[in-house]
Design a protein around this motif. Structure first.
Motif, PDB file in Angstrom:
ATOM      1  N   SER A 105       0.870  -1.180   0.000  1.00  0.00           N
ATOM      2  CA  SER A 105       0.000   0.000   0.000  1.00  0.00           C
ATOM      3  C   SER A 105       0.905   1.227   0.000  1.00  0.00           C
ATOM      4  N   PHE A 106       0.301   2.377  -0.186  1.00  0.00           N
ATOM      5  CA  PHE A 106       1.063   3.627  -0.188  1.00  0.00           C
ATOM      6  C   PHE A 106       1.057   4.285   1.190  1.00  0.00           C
ATOM      7  N   LYS A 107       0.731   3.531   2.199  1.00  0.00           N
ATOM      8  CA  LYS A 107       0.608   4.028   3.564  1.00  0.00           C
ATOM      9  C   LYS A 107       1.931   4.617   4.067  1.00  0.00           C
ATOM     10  N   GLY A 108       1.852   5.819   4.606  1.00  0.00           N
ATOM     11  CA  GLY A 108       3.005   6.445   5.248  1.00  0.00           C
ATOM     12  C   GLY A 108       4.161   6.783   4.333  1.00  0.00           C
ATOM     13  N   GLY A 109       3.910   6.985   3.051  1.00  0.00           N
ATOM     14  CA  GLY A 109       4.972   7.328   2.114  1.00  0.00           C
ATOM     15  C   GLY A 109       5.600   6.145   1.403  1.00  0.00           C
ATOM     16  N   ASN A 110       5.081   4.960   1.656  1.00  0.00           N
ATOM     17  CA  ASN A 110       5.622   3.750   1.047  1.00  0.00           C
ATOM     18  C   ASN A 110       5.414   3.767  -0.475  1.00  0.00           C
ATOM     19  N   LEU A 111       6.489   3.584  -1.214  1.00  0.00           N
ATOM     20  CA  LEU A 111       6.413   3.540  -2.679  1.00  0.00           C
ATOM     21  C   LEU A 111       6.704   2.150  -3.242  1.00  0.00           C
ATOM     22  N   TRP A 112       6.630   1.118  -2.404  1.00  0.00           N
ATOM     23  CA  TRP A 112       6.937  -0.237  -2.863  1.00  0.00           C
ATOM     24  C   TRP A 112       6.116  -0.642  -4.086  1.00  0.00           C
ATOM     25  N   PRO A 113       4.826  -0.323  -4.165  1.00  0.00           N
ATOM     26  CA  PRO A 113       4.100  -0.677  -5.396  1.00  0.00           C
ATOM     27  C   PRO A 113       4.683  -0.008  -6.648  1.00  0.00           C
ATOM     28  N   VAL A 114       5.188   1.204  -6.508  1.00  0.00           N
ATOM     29  CA  VAL A 114       5.824   1.888  -7.639  1.00  0.00           C
ATOM     30  C   VAL A 114       7.116   1.169  -8.021  1.00  0.00           C
ATOM     31  N   VAL A 115       7.894   0.776  -7.022  1.00  0.00           N
ATOM     32  CA  VAL A 115       9.142   0.045  -7.276  1.00  0.00           C
ATOM     33  C   VAL A 115       8.842  -1.252  -8.037  1.00  0.00           C
ATOM     34  N   LEU A 116       7.793  -1.940  -7.643  1.00  0.00           N
ATOM     35  CA  LEU A 116       7.420  -3.180  -8.341  1.00  0.00           C
ATOM     36  C   LEU A 116       7.025  -2.902  -9.788  1.00  0.00           C
ATOM     37  N   ALA A 117       6.273  -1.832 -10.017  1.00  0.00           N
ATOM     38  CA  ALA A 117       5.886  -1.480 -11.383  1.00  0.00           C
ATOM     39  C   ALA A 117       7.119  -1.132 -12.216  1.00  0.00           C
ATOM     40  N   VAL A 118       8.040  -0.377 -11.639  1.00  0.00           N
ATOM     41  CA  VAL A 118       9.277  -0.037 -12.351  1.00  0.00           C
ATOM     42  C   VAL A 118      10.071  -1.300 -12.655  1.00  0.00           C
ATOM     43  N   THR A 119      10.111  -2.224 -11.712  1.00  0.00           N
ATOM     44  CA  THR A 119      10.821  -3.491 -11.927  1.00  0.00           C
ATOM     45  C   THR A 119      10.274  -4.215 -13.153  1.00  0.00           C
ATOM     46  N   ALA A 120       8.968  -4.298 -13.255  1.00  0.00           N
ATOM     47  CA  ALA A 120       8.344  -4.996 -14.378  1.00  0.00           C
ATOM     48  C   ALA A 120       8.554  -4.260 -15.698  1.00  0.00           C
ATOM     49  N   LEU A 121       8.546  -2.939 -15.652  1.00  0.00           N
ATOM     50  CA  LEU A 121       8.621  -2.130 -16.872  1.00  0.00           C
ATOM     51  C   LEU A 121      10.042  -1.746 -17.271  1.00  0.00           C
ATOM     52  N   ALA A 122      11.012  -1.918 -16.381  1.00  0.00           N
ATOM     53  CA  ALA A 122      12.362  -1.395 -16.601  1.00  0.00           C
ATOM     54  C   ALA A 122      13.016  -1.834 -17.914  1.00  0.00           C
ATOM     55  N   PRO A 123      13.002  -3.113 -18.276  1.00  0.00           N
ATOM     56  CA  PRO A 123      13.657  -3.470 -19.548  1.00  0.00           C
ATOM     57  C   PRO A 123      13.001  -2.796 -20.761  1.00  0.00           C
ATOM     58  N   TYR A 124      11.687  -2.730 -20.774  1.00  0.00           N
ATOM     59  CA  TYR A 124      10.983  -2.078 -21.875  1.00  0.00           C
ATOM     60  C   TYR A 124      11.298  -0.583 -21.903  1.00  0.00           C
ATOM     61  N   LEU A 125      11.230   0.063 -20.721  1.00  0.00           N
ATOM     62  CA  LEU A 125      11.521   1.502 -20.647  1.00  0.00           C
ATOM     63  C   LEU A 125      12.967   1.788 -21.039  1.00  0.00           C
ATOM     64  N   ALA A 126      13.887   0.940 -20.615  1.00  0.00           N
ATOM     65  CA  ALA A 126      15.293   1.115 -20.966  1.00  0.00           C
ATOM     66  C   ALA A 126      15.502   0.984 -22.476  1.00  0.00           C
ATOM     67  N   ALA A 127      14.817   0.035 -23.085  1.00  0.00           N
ATOM     68  CA  ALA A 127      14.918  -0.124 -24.537  1.00  0.00           C
ATOM     69  C   ALA A 127      14.358   1.101 -25.251  1.00  0.00           C
ATOM     70  N   LYS A 128      13.283   1.650 -24.725  1.00  0.00           N
ATOM     71  CA  LYS A 128      12.717   2.893 -25.297  1.00  0.00           C
ATOM     72  C   LYS A 128      13.717   4.041 -25.163  1.00  0.00           C
ATOM     73  N   LEU A 129      14.348   4.171 -23.995  1.00  0.00           N
ATOM     74  CA  LEU A 129      15.322   5.228 -23.778  1.00  0.00           C
ATOM     75  C   LEU A 129      16.529   5.072 -24.700  1.00  0.00           C
ATOM     76  N   ARG A 130      16.894   3.845 -25.013  1.00  0.00           N
ATOM     77  CA  ARG A 130      18.012   3.588 -25.927  1.00  0.00           C
ATOM     78  C   ARG A 130      17.613   3.770 -27.395  1.00  0.00           C
ATOM     79  N   GLY A 131      16.325   3.927 -27.638  1.00  0.00           N
ATOM     80  CA  GLY A 131      15.856   4.057 -29.014  1.00  0.00           C
ATOM     81  C   GLY A 131      15.776   2.750 -29.755  1.00  0.00           C
ATOM     82  N   TRP A 132      15.726   1.643 -29.004  1.00  0.00           N
ATOM     83  CA  TRP A 132      15.659   0.324 -29.628  1.00  0.00           C
ATOM     84  C   TRP A 132      14.239  -0.067 -29.988  1.00  0.00           C
ATOM     85  N   LEU A 133      13.270   0.593 -29.424  1.00  0.00           N
ATOM     86  CA  LEU A 133      11.857   0.275 -29.715  1.00  0.00           C
ATOM     87  C   LEU A 133      11.163   1.505 -30.245  1.00  0.00           C
TER      88      LEU A 133
END
Length: 133
Positions: A105-133
Motif C-alpha cells: 500500500s502507499f501508507k506512510g509514504g511507502n512507494l513499494w508498489p511503484v518500485v514493483l511497477a518499475v521493476t516490471a517495466l524497466a527493460p521495456y523503458l530502458a529499450a525505449k530510452l536507448r531508441g531500440w523500440l
C-alpha cells in the motif's frame, strides 16, 4: 538462446537484489534518522526505482533481447523473482500475510508498489530510452 537470456536476466536480478538491500540499509540507518519515516520511504522508493531502471539500461546490450516480447518477459520475470523472494523472506521471518501485504500500500509514504511497477517495466523503458523500440 532462451536459456542464455533467462540466465542473464537472473544474474541482473541478483545485482538488483544487492542494490535493493543496500538501499534498505541506507533507508534504515541514514535516511530514517535524518528525515523521518515518511520522507525516508519516499526517497528510498525513488532511489531504488532509479537504480533498477539504470541497471536495466546498462545491462540491455549484454542481455540482447531479440524481440519486444523479451523485454516484457525479462521485466515480469524480475517482478516474479522479487515477489517470491519478498514473500519467502517474510514467511521465513515468521511474518503473517497481513503484515507482509501492508508493504503493498502507499501508507506512510511507502512507494513499494511503484518500485514493483518499475521493476516490471524497466527493460521495456530502458529499450525505449536507448531508441531500440
Amino acid at each position: 538462446m532462451a536459456i542464455s537470456l533467462a540466465l542473464k536476466a537472473i544474474a541482473i536480478w541478483i545485482a538488483i537484489l544487492m542494490l535493493a538491500m543496500a538501499n534498505g540499509f541506507l533507508r534504515e540507518f541514514v535516511l530514517m534518522p535524518r528525515f523521518g519515516t515518511p520522507a525516508a520511504l519516499v526517497l528510498s522508493g525513488l532511489l531504488l526505482s532509479a537504480l533498477i531502471l539504470g541497471v536495466a539500461y546498462l545491462s540491455l546490450p549484454w542481455v540482447k533481447p531479440e524481440a519486444p516480447i523479451q523485454y516484457w518477459l525479462v521485466g515480469f520475470g524480475w517482478l516474479a523473482l522479487t515477489l517470491v523472494f519478498e514473500f519467502s523472506f517474510g514467511l521465513g521471518q515468521g511474518k503473517s500475510w497481513s503484515v507482509m501485504l501492508e508493504a503493498y500500500s502507499f501508507k506512510g509514504g511507502n512507494l513499494w508498489p511503484v518500485v514493483l511497477a518499475v521493476t516490471a517495466l524497466a527493460p521495456y523503458l530502458a529499450a525505449k530510452l536507448r531508441g531500440w523500440l
